[in-house]
Structure formats: C-alpha cells, structure tokens
Design a protein around this motif. Sequence first.
Motif, PDB file in Angstrom:
ATOM      1  N   GLY A  88       0.662  -1.226   0.142  1.00 25.23           N
ATOM      2  CA  GLY A  88      -0.069   0.076  -0.003  1.00 25.23           C
ATOM      3  C   GLY A  88       0.891   1.058   0.092  1.00 25.23           C
ATOM      4  O   GLY A  88       0.335   2.081  -0.673  1.00 25.23           O
ATOM      5  N   LEU A  89       2.059   1.249   0.707  1.00 25.59           N
ATOM      6  CA  LEU A  89       2.898   2.398   0.616  1.00 25.59           C
ATOM      7  C   LEU A  89       3.427   2.775  -0.704  1.00 25.59           C
ATOM      8  O   LEU A  89       3.706   3.852  -1.130  1.00 25.59           O
ATOM      9  CB  LEU A  89       3.946   2.118   1.908  1.00 25.59           C
ATOM     10  CG  LEU A  89       5.379   2.922   1.748  1.00 25.59           C
ATOM     11  CD1 LEU A  89       4.834   4.508   2.201  1.00 25.59           C
ATOM     12  CD2 LEU A  89       6.244   2.686   2.650  1.00 25.59           C
ATOM     13  N   GLY A  90       4.134   1.618  -1.045  1.00 29.14           N
ATOM     14  CA  GLY A  90       4.697   1.913  -2.528  1.00 29.14           C
ATOM     15  C   GLY A  90       3.618   2.106  -3.499  1.00 29.14           C
ATOM     16  O   GLY A  90       4.256   2.936  -4.212  1.00 29.14           O
ATOM     17  N   SER A  91       2.796   1.444  -3.773  1.00 38.69           N
ATOM     18  CA  SER A  91       1.716   1.874  -4.749  1.00 38.69           C
ATOM     19  C   SER A  91       1.013   3.205  -4.655  1.00 38.69           C
ATOM     20  O   SER A  91       0.779   3.617  -5.526  1.00 38.69           O
ATOM     21  CB  SER A  91       0.692   0.608  -4.886  1.00 38.69           C
ATOM     22  OG  SER A  91      -0.085   0.691  -3.630  1.00 38.69           O
ATOM     23  N   GLY A  92       0.681   3.604  -3.408  1.00 37.62           N
ATOM     24  CA  GLY A  92       0.015   4.838  -2.982  1.00 37.62           C
ATOM     25  C   GLY A  92       1.019   5.973  -3.524  1.00 37.62           C
ATOM     26  O   GLY A  92       0.834   6.835  -4.030  1.00 37.62           O
ATOM     27  N   LEU A  93       2.434   5.629  -3.199  1.00 33.20           N
ATOM     28  CA  LEU A  93       3.405   6.744  -3.764  1.00 33.20           C
ATOM     29  C   LEU A  93       3.557   6.954  -5.091  1.00 33.20           C
ATOM     30  O   LEU A  93       3.709   7.991  -5.846  1.00 33.20           O
ATOM     31  CB  LEU A  93       4.822   6.617  -2.996  1.00 33.20           C
ATOM     32  CG  LEU A  93       5.014   6.806  -1.357  1.00 33.20           C
ATOM     33  CD1 LEU A  93       6.021   6.526  -0.853  1.00 33.20           C
ATOM     34  CD2 LEU A  93       4.311   8.372  -1.035  1.00 33.20           C
ATOM     35  N   LEU A  94       3.405   5.822  -5.665  1.00 33.02           N
ATOM     36  CA  LEU A  94       3.513   5.691  -7.298  1.00 33.02           C
ATOM     37  C   LEU A  94       2.415   6.506  -7.787  1.00 33.02           C
ATOM     38  O   LEU A  94       2.479   7.358  -8.926  1.00 33.02           O
ATOM     39  CB  LEU A  94       3.805   4.368  -7.733  1.00 33.02           C
ATOM     40  CG  LEU A  94       4.962   3.488  -7.172  1.00 33.02           C
ATOM     41  CD1 LEU A  94       4.936   2.214  -7.841  1.00 33.02           C
ATOM     42  CD2 LEU A  94       6.338   4.257  -7.926  1.00 33.02           C
ATOM     43  N   VAL A  95       1.383   6.274  -7.492  1.00 34.51           N
ATOM     44  CA  VAL A  95       0.043   6.814  -7.868  1.00 34.51           C
ATOM     45  C   VAL A  95       0.337   8.361  -7.788  1.00 34.51           C
ATOM     46  O   VAL A  95      -0.045   9.161  -8.463  1.00 34.51           O
ATOM     47  CB  VAL A  95      -1.253   6.339  -7.165  1.00 34.51           C
ATOM     48  CG1 VAL A  95      -2.343   7.349  -7.469  1.00 34.51           C
ATOM     49  CG2 VAL A  95      -1.504   4.889  -7.666  1.00 34.51           C
ATOM     50  N   LEU A  96       0.588   8.890  -6.481  1.00 31.18           N
ATOM     51  CA  LEU A  96       0.811  10.096  -6.019  1.00 31.18           C
ATOM     52  C   LEU A  96       2.083  10.809  -7.203  1.00 31.18           C
ATOM     53  O   LEU A  96       1.801  11.961  -7.537  1.00 31.18           O
ATOM     54  CB  LEU A  96       1.429  10.841  -4.597  1.00 31.18           C
ATOM     55  CG  LEU A  96       0.251  10.374  -3.725  1.00 31.18           C
ATOM     56  CD1 LEU A  96       0.911  10.678  -2.181  1.00 31.18           C
ATOM     57  CD2 LEU A  96      -0.874  11.182  -4.045  1.00 31.18           C
ATOM     58  N   TYR A  97       3.165  10.267  -7.345  1.00 28.98           N
ATOM     59  CA  TYR A  97       4.107  10.771  -8.039  1.00 28.98           C
ATOM     60  C   TYR A  97       3.567  10.795  -9.539  1.00 28.98           C
ATOM     61  O   TYR A  97       3.912  11.814 -10.352  1.00 28.98           O
ATOM     62  CB  TYR A  97       5.287   9.608  -8.256  1.00 28.98           C
ATOM     63  CG  TYR A  97       5.953  10.042  -6.770  1.00 28.98           C
ATOM     64  CD1 TYR A  97       6.092  11.171  -6.195  1.00 28.98           C
ATOM     65  CD2 TYR A  97       6.704   8.913  -6.339  1.00 28.98           C
ATOM     66  CE1 TYR A  97       6.791  11.323  -5.085  1.00 28.98           C
ATOM     67  CE2 TYR A  97       7.345   9.064  -4.934  1.00 28.98           C
ATOM     68  CZ  TYR A  97       7.248  10.307  -4.308  1.00 28.98           C
ATOM     69  OH  TYR A  97       7.987  10.286  -3.197  1.00 28.98           O
ATOM     70  N   ALA A  98       2.420   9.953  -9.906  1.00 28.37           N
ATOM     71  CA  ALA A  98       2.128   9.815 -11.176  1.00 28.37           C
ATOM     72  C   ALA A  98       1.213  11.164 -11.618  1.00 28.37           C
ATOM     73  O   ALA A  98       1.197  11.653 -12.602  1.00 28.37           O
ATOM     74  CB  ALA A  98       1.229   8.678 -11.614  1.00 28.37           C
TER      75      ALA A  98
END
Length: 476
Positions: free
Chosen positions: A308-318
């Motif tokens: 959840g941490l990794g995927s959430g940050l990747l979404v935010l960076y997108a």
Amino acid sequence: MSGSLWLKNGTMRDTLPVIPRQRVASGPAQGLYAADPMDELADRLSGLAADAVHPDEIAAILESDGLTDDHIRLTYGRADSFALAEDLYARVERRHPEPDATPAGPWHHGLGGCLLRGLVFALPGLAYVLGAPLLGAAGTVPLLAGAVAGWVWNQALSHRAYTWLGLGDRGAAARCLLLGAPAGALVGSAVAFAAAGPGDLPAVVFATCQSLYLGAATVLLVLGRERALLCALAPLAGAVPAFRYDLPDPVRVGLPLLSLAAAVAFAALVLRGPRPPGTGPRPSGAGPRRRPRSGPPLAVSLPYGLFGLGSGLLVLYAGGGDALVTGAGPVLALTLSMGPAEWLLHRFRRESLAGLRTLTSAREFRRAAAGTLAHCLGAYLAVLLALAVVGTLVWPGAPAPAGAGLVGLMLVGVVLWLGLLLQAFGAVRGAAAVCTLAAAAQTLAPTSGPVVAAVAAAVLAVLTCALLVRPTAHRV
C-alpha cells in the motif's frame, strides 16, 4: 516323491518340505500376492491425479500429504516425490471435466460490483476539490503524510480482517476492524500533525478527517458494504459546481463533514450488527469458554502495508506529487481504474481455473495462461488510457496525457495491475518489495519517474510470468 529330489546321476537327496506361498490380504478381498503399494496409491489419488496437467501438481499433493523422500524410497522404491509423481502421472488416465455452464465460486464477480468499488475509490477526491481553497499549497505535506500513513495501516488491517473472514469467523473480523480502524485514524492524524509546519492547522484538521474516513471506508469495503459507502459519499456530488464556480466556505466545509459523518455512522452500524453464532451471553453453569484463535502473526500483514505504501506513492508521483490538492487527471484515472482492474483480476483467475479443467498438458496451459495474462493486462491499459482522456476533460487544470507523461502513466498502471495480481495469488512480498523500492527511488530522484516505473514493470512482469504460467499456482 514328496520332500525328495532326484539328482542327475539317479541318486536321491532329502530336502526340506516345500512350503506353499501364503495368501496375504490385499485390501478388502484376499489375493494371492501382496498388493503393489503403487497401485494402492494410484487408486487413492486417482481423482486428483486425473485432473493434473503436470506431474508437479501431483508432487505438491504428495508433499502436502506428508510423504517424505525417505518414506517414498522405502515404501514405493522411487527416489523422491517428483519421481513418484511422474509414475503416478503415467499410470492415471487424464480426465478433465468441462467447465460448469453457470459461473460459480469466489472468482466469478460481476462487472457492476467492481465498477462500484472503483467509483467509491475515486469519489473522495471531490473532497479535496472542495477543501483546496481553504488549505493552500502549504497544506500539501501534512495531507500527503496522513494519507500515506492511512494507506499503509489500512492495507495491513484489511488483510487481517480478510484472513478472519477466510477462516469463517466474521465476528473476529468485525472485532479486528473495530479495534484497528480507530487506531489507524489516530496514527494518520499523528503523522499529519508531526509533518505540519506553522500555519498548517487547517491541513491538520483536514488530515484528521481524512484518517477517520479511511478507517470507516476500510470497514465498509472489507465487510462488503460498498453501497452504503456510496450513499455516504453522495453529498460530495455537490462539489461538481466547484469545478467552475466559487462556492461559499460553509458549503466547502459542510459537504465533506456530512459525508464523513455518514461514513462513520454506517461503519458503526455495520460493526454493531447481529452477533455471530456463539458470541451471545453464556448460560449459567456453562463450562469455560474456548480460547479464541490468535489469527495470523502480525508480521504476515506487513507486506500488504508496504505494498500500500509503495503503490500509493507511485500513484501520487504519477499525478505530480500534489495530486491530493490539485486532483490531477492521472490520479483520477488510476483510482477509477481500480474497479475494472479488480474485475480483470477475477477474469484471469476464472479463465485459469477453467484451463486447469480443460487442458491436457502443461505446455498448453502455459500458452493459454500467458495469452490470458496479456489479454487482461492489455484490456486494463486500454481502460486506463480512456479514463485518462476523460479525466483531462472533466478535471479543471489537468494536463492532457501525452508524451513522457502518458508513457509514465501506462507504466505505473502496469506496475499496479501486476502487483495486485501477484498479491491476489499470495506473492505479495515480491510485489511489495518492487513497489516500495520503486517509490523510494523516485523519492530520491523525482525526475526518474518513467525509468523507475519501466524497471519495476519489467521486474513484476518476469515475476508474474515465472509464477502464474505454472499449473500449481492456480490450485485452490
């Protein structure tokens, strides 16, 4: 002459009396010779072995039965479980029943339900549209910190609650959510407060409300109350005029608070529902209550939180890093796409199980599984692209998807869908490691987004192909 033997030169030599071969038991009937243990094992496992499309499936069954290599050598005369599985595979005729005409089982989910989940994932973004003028750009840091903490906590909490549901103990799942959701709200609020600077009090208050909502939404989604959550989010539809017009501050504050209050109330009502069997008052004179099960270790849920941490940050960076405030189109597309993504995950699992019943060789299954995987991933990327285009038309100020931004969005979509697929098959550690490392790399080098996403997508593609083209990965 009985008991004697004539020699070649005509003399006679006494011998021991000839003892007839004993008749030994052979199953329910009496046979002349001892039964071959391989025949008995083949009969016992005939149903499972006949459905196998590769000897490795039978080897997995043997190992799950507790047959060690030493026992196999002594009893069956084969070197190990794999050699024994190959013999059983050759002895038992393949029998693959046709798939059921009517879909059944946990992997047959309707598209409507999955789209509903995608909608409730995206609708909270309207709260940020309402609150953005009140927060300002300085409030981004506490909001992001609180959101990321909530994603980590609630992903791990969802796993523990789903584990209890899988064990058939809905009461334990409800107790887990009753304790975990408020604790997660406190953690998210504390992280937002710690990340706040001078003058960020409005952002901290908003982050606290955000944490409360994430806990309530987790309760409702885990317990299958998506429609109740949709009703709770209905007041946020009043944010639509805010795309074009300036709304009064009481409206901007009141609509999110009304939605939050409804979500918390619905979650409380669900958790206070009818007691499951066995949890009511104990009669007088009853014996000691059986000690409750402790559930899975806490460490088992940690990879789900890291994912959840990794995927959430990747979404935010997108979305450019400030997506919680500006509501960038890529983030809207990614959150809305989670509904179709979930349905495509179910479709991949459903078609793979059908392949186990109909295909007769491991090579055919590998080819079919790889084709289904490519088809589902391609369908998800097509949906994501369409949502990205629509998002730029709906969300004010969102840039049109083109060039490196569009490529990065598609690569993040590949990472998310393959990560969710691995998580669905129990390989969450690999998915969590890849997503967390990718998010960390992009945090250290913000301009490396497309490169990092491309490497993460390639690694997850290799892991997925290595795992999911094997028939043994699809046994339920």
